[in-house]
Scaffold this active site. Structure first.
Site, PDB file in Angstrom:
ATOM      1  N   ASP A   1     -63.730 -66.997 -32.698  1.00  0.00           N
ATOM      2  CA  ASP A   1     -63.867 -65.788 -33.519  1.00  0.00           C
ATOM      3  C   ASP A   1     -62.986 -65.891 -34.766  1.00  0.00           C
ATOM      4  O   ASP A   1     -62.619 -66.985 -35.210  1.00  0.00           O
ATOM      5  CB  ASP A   1     -63.535 -64.561 -32.645  1.00  0.00           C
TER       6      ASP A   1
ATOM      7  N   ARG B   1     -59.572 -52.571 -44.295  1.00  0.00           N
ATOM      8  CA  ARG B   1     -58.954 -53.688 -43.560  1.00  0.00           C
ATOM      9  C   ARG B   1     -58.407 -54.740 -44.528  1.00  0.00           C
ATOM     10  O   ARG B   1     -58.595 -55.928 -44.313  1.00  0.00           O
ATOM     11  CB  ARG B   1     -59.966 -54.315 -42.598  1.00  0.00           C
TER      12      ARG B   1
ATOM     13  N   ASP C   1     -70.005 -61.242 -39.010  1.00  0.00           N
ATOM     14  CA  ASP C   1     -69.321 -59.954 -38.950  1.00  0.00           C
ATOM     15  C   ASP C   1     -69.347 -59.260 -40.313  1.00  0.00           C
ATOM     16  O   ASP C   1     -69.639 -59.886 -41.354  1.00  0.00           O
ATOM     17  CB  ASP C   1     -67.869 -60.221 -38.509  1.00  0.00           C
TER      18      ASP C   1
ATOM     19  N   ASN D   1     -66.794 -56.057 -41.766  1.00  0.00           N
ATOM     20  CA  ASN D   1     -65.801 -55.123 -41.232  1.00  0.00           C
ATOM     21  C   ASN D   1     -65.365 -53.989 -42.149  1.00  0.00           C
ATOM     22  O   ASN D   1     -64.311 -53.391 -41.933  1.00  0.00           O
ATOM     23  CB  ASN D   1     -64.565 -55.905 -40.778  1.00  0.00           C
TER      24      ASN D   1
ATOM     25  N   CYS E   1     -72.984 -58.441 -36.426  1.00  0.00           N
ATOM     26  CA  CYS E   1     -71.857 -57.638 -35.992  1.00  0.00           C
ATOM     27  C   CYS E   1     -71.323 -56.917 -37.220  1.00  0.00           C
ATOM     28  O   CYS E   1     -71.377 -57.449 -38.322  1.00  0.00           O
ATOM     29  CB  CYS E   1     -70.787 -58.576 -35.417  1.00  0.00           C
TER      30      CYS E   1
ATOM     31  N   ASP F   1     -67.376 -52.659 -30.496  1.00  0.00           N
ATOM     32  CA  ASP F   1     -66.063 -53.244 -30.221  1.00  0.00           C
ATOM     33  C   ASP F   1     -65.464 -52.672 -28.947  1.00  0.00           C
ATOM     34  O   ASP F   1     -64.442 -53.170 -28.458  1.00  0.00           O
ATOM     35  CB  ASP F   1     -65.102 -52.969 -31.389  1.00  0.00           C
TER      36      ASP F   1
HETATM   37  C1  DGJ Z   1     -64.769 -57.050 -35.525  1.00  0.00           C
HETATM   38  C2  DGJ Z   1     -65.657 -57.552 -34.438  1.00  0.00           C
HETATM   39  O1  DGJ Z   1     -66.461 -56.537 -33.956  1.00  0.00           O
HETATM   40  C3  DGJ Z   1     -64.788 -58.174 -33.352  1.00  0.00           C
HETATM   41  O2  DGJ Z   1     -65.580 -58.563 -32.273  1.00  0.00           O
HETATM   42  C4  DGJ Z   1     -64.061 -59.332 -33.950  1.00  0.00           C
HETATM   43  O3  DGJ Z   1     -64.970 -60.320 -34.329  1.00  0.00           O
HETATM   44  C5  DGJ Z   1     -63.235 -58.879 -35.114  1.00  0.00           C
HETATM   45  N1  DGJ Z   1     -64.011 -58.138 -36.074  1.00  0.00           N
HETATM   46  C6  DGJ Z   1     -62.593 -60.047 -35.799  1.00  0.00           C
HETATM   47  O4  DGJ Z   1     -61.953 -59.688 -36.938  1.00  0.00           O
END
Ligand code: DGJ
Length: 745
Positions: A367, A444, A479, A481, A527, A549
């Protein structure tokens, strides 16, 4: 399935065994909606369904006529600015400042199969027999804008897919301010509205309310479809249940800003609209240019919510998801995120992977944290080269080491983002979305790359392509975020800034398309901080998605139950993690964590070296079980039986295609004392087959299990639990039901 056009009445009837969808060309040339519902016999004339009437305070199109008001006519693609005061499907700003349009029927064509939507994810057919498509061509004479409305009816199930395409055939540019994918007027408001909403780590909770005069809507203006609301809504009749009654689901195949809404007007007509959120949207359409809206899908069922969900599951699993992994059972994986977070070395990873291999895991996933200068979440995003201090042999070396252990290797990326502390940002500080003279907000500690720019997408593609080509990578976790702020592109002129959100998502789709074409056997899992972009748009490129998550088994009951309303079980990334759980600090038994995760792609989000020997034996058994039954768990027909939103128990089940095997998941949150005897009536079995309950050895006919029910009581029922029974909270069981070969009458 058929699309019938009746020339004499200018009526279109799209039907299959399940639904009828009837429209006509109105006297002003617009498209009118006549009927959407259970299949009815075809005939020439349904014009009696047009409710033309004069009403106080209404406005009328024709001079000396008080009958033709668009306000009272059910329509297919209502325009802004005429006699209809409800929410429109389209609004176009013209050079003279007018926003009024008037799209009139010009022609239509009926096609076999389904055309593709260029650059956008959409459902598809594999043969012409699977669907028919109606393309209705309308024109606004003042602007010379051509509008094509696309309707695809599939042969199987009550499915209708719709989208709209605009083409500027005039000489002057216009601005599309609102261009919905779907608009449908229904004759009454006797529905319960259902939405999937929540937040980070509690995504897609089922929420309902009755429709009433006014507007109810869910939306996203975050640039991603979001944890908060999913681009999916349901209208169900008040008497509809999971297994019976009329239900209509509406789903938008899109991953960016969206709005899905129902407007109930003064006369109880319900208008459903779905599409790109008009807030901030402004697409300049120069002469000769076209704009294609995303696709929206309606699924109609007379068999309750389960019927609707199964229709979506089949369609999205088989005719939205694509590629090598579409029909294949998914590998059982071990992801290191919750095992190590950023704190790992190459040796530590190999140690985790070795134990996973010993237990039977098939894929090891590295990851976040392997690249650039990333040792925490302040740095490194954008530099997609291995950090050699952590991984002396690079990704290439590590992936080969993992393969040498006998497992596949997977890798995490967050392609759309950059940290200021990165080589990429230092080289291209102007590549992020940011507005001149404005604050640039972060999420973030990261910034959003301007994916509306081809050169940015090319650069990220180049880095990813290199790693994928140099290494042995079988899986990518993609991902995302943070949501978008200050959505402004340095590369676009002032009058095209309203295009950036959509162009961004087109850039994301483009990168997905290029990577999945270049590496067709790589399994992609989407994700976005868990389920922040858990939508059908993503499913087109990545057949599975990290559902949330939140890995706690009890929390996952609601999340997975809600998600199953629209999305197939094969798309739910679901892992067993440690206790106490990292999100809610709850202790749930290992078997319950697995019993929930089985209904998904299945894997482990922990370091198996830290488990006791007894637990390792249990894990090995779990993996053996999953390998044996994953085809049914992921691709079987899924039924929700008891809702976690309504009580202490959740029950769901998957049935194999031949109905000979069924797996029932039973979950109880809190234990009780002196509890009632319980049973649950199953679904989807063959009533004539005799099933063995593998655990207990008892035998029951299908009709018995579906009408009398499966007994789920345990030692706490009817008496105080004996001291020596470890009957706990968070208990669960999987019941395996297998048909004996003898059929009976
Ligand atoms: C958010 C993801 O949902 C997690 O599973 C993981 O990959 C983190 N980001 C890593 O920063």
């Amino acid at each position: 399935m058929k699309i019938q056009f009746h020339e004499s009445t200018k009526t279109f009837h799209l039907y299959n065994d399940t639904i009828s969808y009837i429209m006509c060309v109105l006297e002003n040339g617009h498209l009118g909606q006549l009927y959407c519902g259970k299949k009815i016999r075809d005939k020439d004339d349904f014009s009696y369904l047009l409710e033309k009437m004069g009403r106080p305070m209404s406005s009328y199109i024709y001079e000396n006529d008080r009958t033709f008001s668009l306000e009272h006519i059910k329509q297919e693609y209502p325009v802004y600015g005429s006699t209809d005061y409800r929410q429109p499907a389209v609004e176009i700003l013209q050079t003279n400042g007018s926003r009024i349009s008037d799209f009139r029927y010009q022609a239509h064509e009926i096609l076999h199969g389904k055309p593709i939507l260029e650059g956008l994810p959409a459902t598809y057919t594999e043969s012409d027999e699977e669907a028919q498509t109606l393309r209705v061509i309308l024109k606004d004479d003042v602007t010379d804008i051509r509008l094509e409305l696309l309707y695809t009816i599939f042969a199987q199930g009550g499915i209708l897919a719709r989208s709209a395409r605009f083409r500027n055939e005039g000489t002057k540019a216009v601005h599309l301010l609102n261009a919905m994918s779907f608009s449908l007027d229904l004759p009454d408001k006797d529905y319960i509205w259902m939405q999937l909403s929540g937040a980070w780590s509690r995504e897609r909770y089922v929420k309902e309310r009755p429709l009433e005069q006014g507007i109810v809507a869910v939306d996203s203006m975050r640039g991603n479809s979001s944890h908060n609301h999913n681009p999916f809504v349901v209208l169900k009749r008040p008497n509809a249940t999971e297994n019976q009654g009329t239900v209509m689901g509406f789903s938008l195949i899109y991953s960016g800003n969206f709005r899905a809404q129902a407007e109930v007007d003064t006369y109880d007509v319900t208008r459903i609209t779905l599409g790109i959120h008009p807030q901030g949207f402004d697409w300049k359409l120069e002469a000769g240019e076209s704009f294609q809206t995303p696709e929206a899908v309606m699924a109609y069922s007379e068999n309750g919510l389960n019927g609707m969900s199964q229709t979506f599951h089949r369609l999205y699993q088989k005719r939205l998801a694509r590629g090598y992994w579409r029909d294949r059972p998914r590998p059982i994986l071990n992801n290191n995120w919750e095992a190590t977070y950023f704190d790992f070395t190459e040796d530590r990873l190999v140690e985790i992977a070795s134990k996973a291999k010993e237990c039977g895991v098939e894929l090891f996933v590295l990851d976040d944290g392997w690249f650039g200068g990333r040792r925490n979440d302040h740095a490194g995003l954008g530099d997609w080269v291995a950090n050699k201090e952590l991984l002396p042999h690079g990704i290439s070396g590590l992936s080969r080491q993992i393969e040498a252990l006998g497992m596949k290797f997977g890798l995490w990326f967050e392609p759309e983002m950059v940290n200021k502390d990165s080589d990429l940002y230092h080289a291209h500080p102007d590549w992020i979305l940011q507005a001149p003279q404005r604050t640039v907000s972060h999420g973030r500690y990261q910034y959003v790359l301007d994916f509306s720019r081809r050169e940015v997408v090319d650069c990220i593609y180049g880095m990813m392509e290199k790693i994928l080509s140099d290494s042995r990578i079988s899986y990518i976790k993609w991902d995302m975020n943070r949501s978008i702020t200050e959505c402004y592109s340095a590369a676009l002129p002032a009058d095209r800034q309203g295009e950036v959100f959509h162009r961004y998502i087109l850039g994301v789709y483009d990168l997905y398309e290029r990577l999945t074409s270049a590496f067709p056997e790589v399994l992609f899992e989407s994700c976005a901080s868990g389920g922040g972009r858990f939508d059908p748009g993503m499913l087109y490129y990545a057949p599975q998605a990290w559902t949330s998550d939140d890995t706690d088994a009890v929390e996952r009951l609601k999340i997975q139950y809600g998600s199953s309303m629209c999305y197939p079980i094969s798309s739910f990334g679901s892992h067993v993690s440690v206790v106490p759980n990292h999100q809610v600090y709850r202790h749930t038994p290992l078997h319950t964590r697995a019993n929930v995760a089985y209904f998904g792609t299945f894997g482990y989000e922990l370091d198996l070296n830290k488990l006791s020997e007894e637990e390792i034996e249990e894990v090995k058994e779990q993996i053996r079980f999953m390998k044996k039954y994953r085809e049914i768990l992921q691709f079987g027909t899924f039924y929700r039986l008891k809702s976690p939103f309504e009580g202490n128990e959740t029950v769901w089940m998957s049935v194999s295609e031949d109905k000979k095997t069924a797996l029932v998941g039973w979950y109880r949150v809190l234990n009780g004392v002196n509890m009632p005897y319980t049973r649950v009536r199953l679904q989807g079995l063959d009533e004539n087959l005799l099933y063995e309950n593998v655990e207990s050895g008892t035998e029951h006919y299908g009709d018995e299990l579906m009408n009398v029910g499966l007994i789920t009581s345990d030692v706490t029922s009817g008496e105080v639990s004996p001291q020596d029974q470890p009957c706990t909270d968070f208990e669960s069981r999987i019941y395996i039901l297998k048909a004996k070969e003898c059929e009976t009458d």
